[in-house]
Design a protein around this motif. Structure first.
Motif, PDB file in Angstrom:
ATOM      1  N   ALA A  53     -11.480   1.799   5.653  1.00 17.52           N
ATOM      2  CA  ALA A  53     -10.483   2.136   6.669  1.00 17.52           C
ATOM      3  C   ALA A  53     -11.106   2.153   8.062  1.00 17.52           C
ATOM      4  CB  ALA A  53      -9.851   3.497   6.359  1.00 17.52           C
ATOM      5  N   GLU A  55       0.786  -1.222   0.000  1.00 19.13           N
ATOM      6  CA  GLU A  55       0.000   0.000   0.000  1.00 19.13           C
ATOM      7  C   GLU A  55       0.823   1.280   0.000  1.00 19.13           C
ATOM      8  OE1 GLU A  55      -3.515   2.261  -0.091  1.00 19.13           O
ATOM      9  OE2 GLU A  55      -3.088   0.163  -0.514  1.00 19.13           O
ATOM     10  N   GLY A 115      -9.257  -2.871  10.015  1.00 25.90           N
ATOM     11  CA  GLY A 115      -9.435  -1.429   9.963  1.00 25.90           C
ATOM     12  C   GLY A 115      -9.358  -0.823  11.363  1.00 25.90           C
ATOM     13  N   TRP A 159      -3.579  -3.325   6.767  1.00 27.15           N
ATOM     14  CA  TRP A 159      -2.982  -2.548   5.673  1.00 27.15           C
ATOM     15  C   TRP A 159      -3.348  -1.068   5.702  1.00 27.15           C
ATOM     16  CZ3 TRP A 159      -6.169  -0.184   2.116  1.00 27.15           C
ATOM     17  CH2 TRP A 159      -7.448  -0.717   1.910  1.00 27.15           C
ATOM     18  N   THR A 160      -4.375  -0.668   6.447  1.00 26.42           N
ATOM     19  CA  THR A 160      -4.668   0.762   6.560  1.00 26.42           C
ATOM     20  C   THR A 160      -4.083   1.360   7.830  1.00 26.42           C
ATOM     21  OG1 THR A 160      -6.832   0.194   7.520  1.00 26.42           O
ATOM     22  CG2 THR A 160      -6.779   0.730   5.179  1.00 26.42           C
ATOM     23  N   GLU A 161      -4.031   0.592   8.903  1.00 26.83           N
ATOM     24  CA  GLU A 161      -3.530   1.107  10.173  1.00 26.83           C
ATOM     25  C   GLU A 161      -2.046   0.837  10.383  1.00 26.83           C
ATOM     26  OE1 GLU A 161      -5.323   2.856  12.526  1.00 26.83           O
ATOM     27  OE2 GLU A 161      -6.931   2.924  11.037  1.00 26.83           O
TER      28      GLU A 161
END
Length: 231
Positions: free
Chosen positions: A110, A90, A121, A175-177
């Motif tokens: 997210a 990412e 998320g 993958w977002t945090e």
């Protein structure tokens, strides 16, 4: 695993259409070839060719019901691999959303989503942190439920049923945090409970989930999580 086997697996994942299929299948459900073709924006014949390779490579499992062909991720290990690769890939991409709808979908993903069969998320991270703060989960020596954590699941009526060699608790890189959330048997059981009891509901066509009013109250009572942290 031999070097050629690792190279073969990497080659299976090194295609944008196949990658789109795998990311879609992280919702834990079975999809038809036609649904995946529409999702990835490719012809049905193209989708069928790619799916054949993924099934042959052991990445996907195939199910047939009458004339319909369904595929799903082969197991939780494949899901963990895909999510981990997404987390590491990412930062390379910085393309902004091209539409308001895409931006809204991105924010929803997210905020809270399923990662195969567990919560991810900001929602997943918040729950993981709350469990750790309350002594239900240890992260200092790898992810592990404490005795208090095992009792907590029992008090909520959430069974932790063994699933082969799958660990009770496992870290999954979000993958977002960019931080680990709870996976494994415990993560899957908690996610299933949240959806079955209406703590969370799926929204849109992606993996996004939203915490309901009932869920906000339940998470505050069970883990001391204030609603504004998960909205």
């Amino acid at each position: 695993m031999a070097a050629k086997d690792l190279a073969a697996l990497a080659a299976l994942l090194a295609d944008e259409t196949r990658a789109a299929f795998l990311l879609a299948l992280l919702d834990g459900r079975a999809w038809t070839a036609g649904e995946l073709a529409r999702h990835a924006g490719v012809a049905a014949s193209t989708a069928s060719e790619h799916l054949g390779k993924l099934v042959a490579g052991g990445v996907l499992a195939e199910e047939r019901q009458g004339r319909h062909r369904y595929v799903r991720l082969a197991d939780s290990g494949i899901a963990h691999l895909v999510e981990d690769l997404a987390a590491r890939a990412e930062p390379v991409r910085r393309d902004p959303p091209r539409t308001l709808r895409a931006a809204s979908a991105g924010r929803a993903m997210a905020r809270g989503r399923t990662c195969y069969d567990h919560l991810a998320g900001r929602l997943g991270i918040t729950i993981t942190d709350a469990m750790t703060d309350r002594g239900l989960l240890r992260q200092d020596t790898g992810f592990a439920l404490t005795d208090r954590g095992l009792r907590w699941f029992g008090e909520l009526g959430i069974p932790l049923e063994p699933a082969g060699r799958r660990p009770v608790a496992r870290a999954c890189l979000d993958w977002t945090e960019r931080r680990p959330h709870l996976a494994g048997v415990a993560g899957a059981a908690l996610c299933r409970h949240a959806l079955d009891t209406g703590w969370c509901v799926r929204i849109g066509s992606e993996r996004a989930v939203k915490v309901t009013g009932t869920g906000e109250e339940a998470l505050r009572d069970a883990l001391g999580i204030e609603p504004e942290r998960i909205r």
